[in-house]
Design a protein around this motif. Structure first.
Motif, mmCIF file in Angstrom:
data_model
loop_
_atom_site.group_PDB
_atom_site.id
_atom_site.type_symbol
_atom_site.label_atom_id
_atom_site.label_comp_id
_atom_site.label_asym_id
_atom_site.label_seq_id
_atom_site.Cartn_x
_atom_site.Cartn_y
_atom_site.Cartn_z
ATOM 1 N N ILE A 6 0.881 -1.174 0.000
ATOM 2 C CA ILE A 6 0.000 0.000 0.000
ATOM 3 C C ILE A 6 0.915 1.218 0.000
ATOM 4 N N ILE A 7 0.725 2.094 -0.960
ATOM 5 C CA ILE A 7 1.625 3.247 -1.102
ATOM 6 C C ILE A 7 0.776 4.501 -0.906
ATOM 7 N N ALA A 8 0.978 5.177 0.211
ATOM 8 C CA ALA A 8 0.072 6.271 0.558
ATOM 9 C C ALA A 8 0.827 7.552 0.888
ATOM 10 N N GLY A 9 0.439 8.641 0.224
ATOM 11 C CA GLY A 9 0.957 9.959 0.600
ATOM 12 C C GLY A 9 2.399 10.213 0.236
ATOM 13 N N THR A 10 2.875 9.553 -0.801
ATOM 14 C CA THR A 10 4.242 9.868 -1.248
ATOM 15 C C THR A 10 4.247 10.166 -2.745
ATOM 16 N N SER A 11 5.045 11.173 -3.097
ATOM 17 C CA SER A 11 5.147 11.540 -4.513
ATOM 18 C C SER A 11 6.057 10.573 -5.273
ATOM 19 N N LEU A 12 6.756 9.704 -4.541
ATOM 20 C CA LEU A 12 7.683 8.723 -5.130
ATOM 21 C C LEU A 12 8.721 9.395 -6.032
ATOM 22 N N VAL A 13 9.189 10.536 -5.605
ATOM 23 C CA VAL A 13 10.279 11.169 -6.366
ATOM 24 C C VAL A 13 11.608 11.088 -5.614
ATOM 25 N N VAL A 14 11.543 10.770 -4.305
ATOM 26 C CA VAL A 14 12.783 10.736 -3.536
ATOM 27 C C VAL A 14 13.398 9.332 -3.615
ATOM 28 N N SER A 15 14.638 9.303 -4.077
ATOM 29 C CA SER A 15 15.365 8.042 -4.226
ATOM 30 C C SER A 15 16.201 7.785 -2.962
ATOM 31 N N PRO A 16 16.420 6.545 -2.539
ATOM 32 C CA PRO A 16 15.998 5.290 -3.167
ATOM 33 C C PRO A 16 14.637 4.780 -2.686
ATOM 34 N N ALA A 17 13.952 5.511 -1.776
ATOM 35 C CA ALA A 17 12.672 5.008 -1.255
ATOM 36 C C ALA A 17 11.686 4.720 -2.387
ATOM 37 N N ASN A 18 11.789 5.487 -3.468
ATOM 38 C CA ASN A 18 10.837 5.317 -4.565
ATOM 39 C C ASN A 18 11.071 4.043 -5.380
ATOM 40 N N THR A 19 12.114 3.266 -5.020
ATOM 41 C CA THR A 19 12.317 1.997 -5.732
ATOM 42 C C THR A 19 11.593 0.837 -5.027
ATOM 43 N N LEU A 20 11.068 1.084 -3.821
ATOM 44 C CA LEU A 20 10.442 -0.015 -3.062
ATOM 45 C C LEU A 20 9.301 -0.700 -3.828
ATOM 46 N N PRO A 21 8.436 0.060 -4.530
ATOM 47 C CA PRO A 21 7.376 -0.628 -5.284
ATOM 48 C C PRO A 21 7.919 -1.579 -6.352
ATOM 49 N N ILE A 22 9.103 -1.286 -6.854
ATOM 50 C CA ILE A 22 9.677 -2.166 -7.887
ATOM 51 C C ILE A 22 10.005 -3.534 -7.289
#
Ligand code: NAD
Length: 244
Positions: free
Chosen positions: A181-197
């Motif tokens: 579940i991905i909530a409230g993040t713009s997913l632009v900050v690396s490396p956290a934005n790689t978690l969905p991958i």
């Protein structure tokens, strides 16, 4: 729009749930996000204040900003979104992988929270190993360590590495989860934005809850364009009814 109902029949199959959160989940607790209309502070670009260079250039200014954030965060209470995530633990193994530094997931009762970007409650020395949780206001900026060097908030600034153990554990859980579940993040900050991958590679179901689209919206199985405090309780009620 793809809705929660699509996963109604799968609810009992979700044994490991990773919840990836960002500033947006705390927006309804009165804590501003970085990006968007709230992203300015006294005409400074907050993205430029949250860096090690800004800190060494003007530690007093950066501390004043963190002190205001600390005061605001200490007063804030978890909202229905945080609480819904805490309730999810009744139905599956849940790990919260948060970019937030505000401690609201822990305050709402989530027991497994990996703080990828540290915590604003903790203060550490910029040179020696000193680290301490300080829940009171800090005066005289910048504060100094007993060793004579400047103290700083225990947060990860842009350009700094994540705490390695925490990050490794986050990758492991993201790679093993069957629902993310991905909530409230713009997913632009690396490396956290790689978690969905990592989750996608495990064929996990991906749900995004965000009023705006993100860098990874196209990869999501379910997209809810609304706020997390409104939608997370609805998702958790699906679990509740399926387990009753
Ligand atoms: P961000 O500011 O880049 O993005 C916030 C996202 O939340 C946006 O996509 C926005 O559309 C969405 N959003 C806004 N209100 C929402 C709501 N009510 N419900 C659901 N979604 C909502 O935040 P980010 O992705 O976390 O990355 C920026 C960095 O900001 C992180 O490193 C984090 O440490 C830091 N930060 C943390 C806090 C906090 O601890 N509360 C606050 C501000 C910034």
């Amino acid at each position: 729009m793809k809705m929660f109902e699509l996963i109604k029949d799968q609810i009992k199959n979700f044994k490991k749930i990773a919840v990836v959160t960002g500033a947006g989940i705390s927006q309804e607790s009165g804590i501003p996000t970085f990006r968007g209309k709230d992203g300015l502070w006294k005409n400074y670009d907050v993205m430029k204040l949250a860096t090690i260079d800004a800190f060494y250039e003007n530690p007093k200014l950066v501390w004043e900003w963190y002190n205001e954030r600390r005061k605001n965060i200490f007063q804030a209470q978890p909202n229905l979104g945080h609480k819904a995530i805490a309730e999810l633990e009744k139905y599956a193994e849940v790990v919260v992988l948060t970019q937030n530094i505000d401690g609201l997931h822990q305050k709402s009762g989530s027991s497994k929270v990996l703080e990828l970007h540290g915590s604003i409650v903790t203060i550490k020395c910029s040179v020696c190993d000193y680290k301490e949780e300080i829940l009171t206001e800090i005066s005289d900026f910048p504060p100094y360590c007993k060793c004579g060097n400047i103290l700083r908030p225990d947060v990860v600034w842009f350009g700094e590495s994540l705490p390695q153990k925490v990050w490794q554990n986050a990758i492991v859980f993201a790679s093993e989860c069957d629902l993310m579940i991905i909530a409230g993040t713009s997913l632009v900050v690396s490396p956290a934005n790689t978690l969905p991958i990592y989750a996608k590679q495990n064929n996990a179901t991906l749900i995004e809850i965000n009023p705006e689209s993100t860098e990874m919206s196209e990869e999501m199985d379910i997209i809810i364009r609304n706020t997390s405090a409104k939608e997370l309780p609805k998702l958790v009620s699906l679990f509740r009814t399926n387990y009753d």
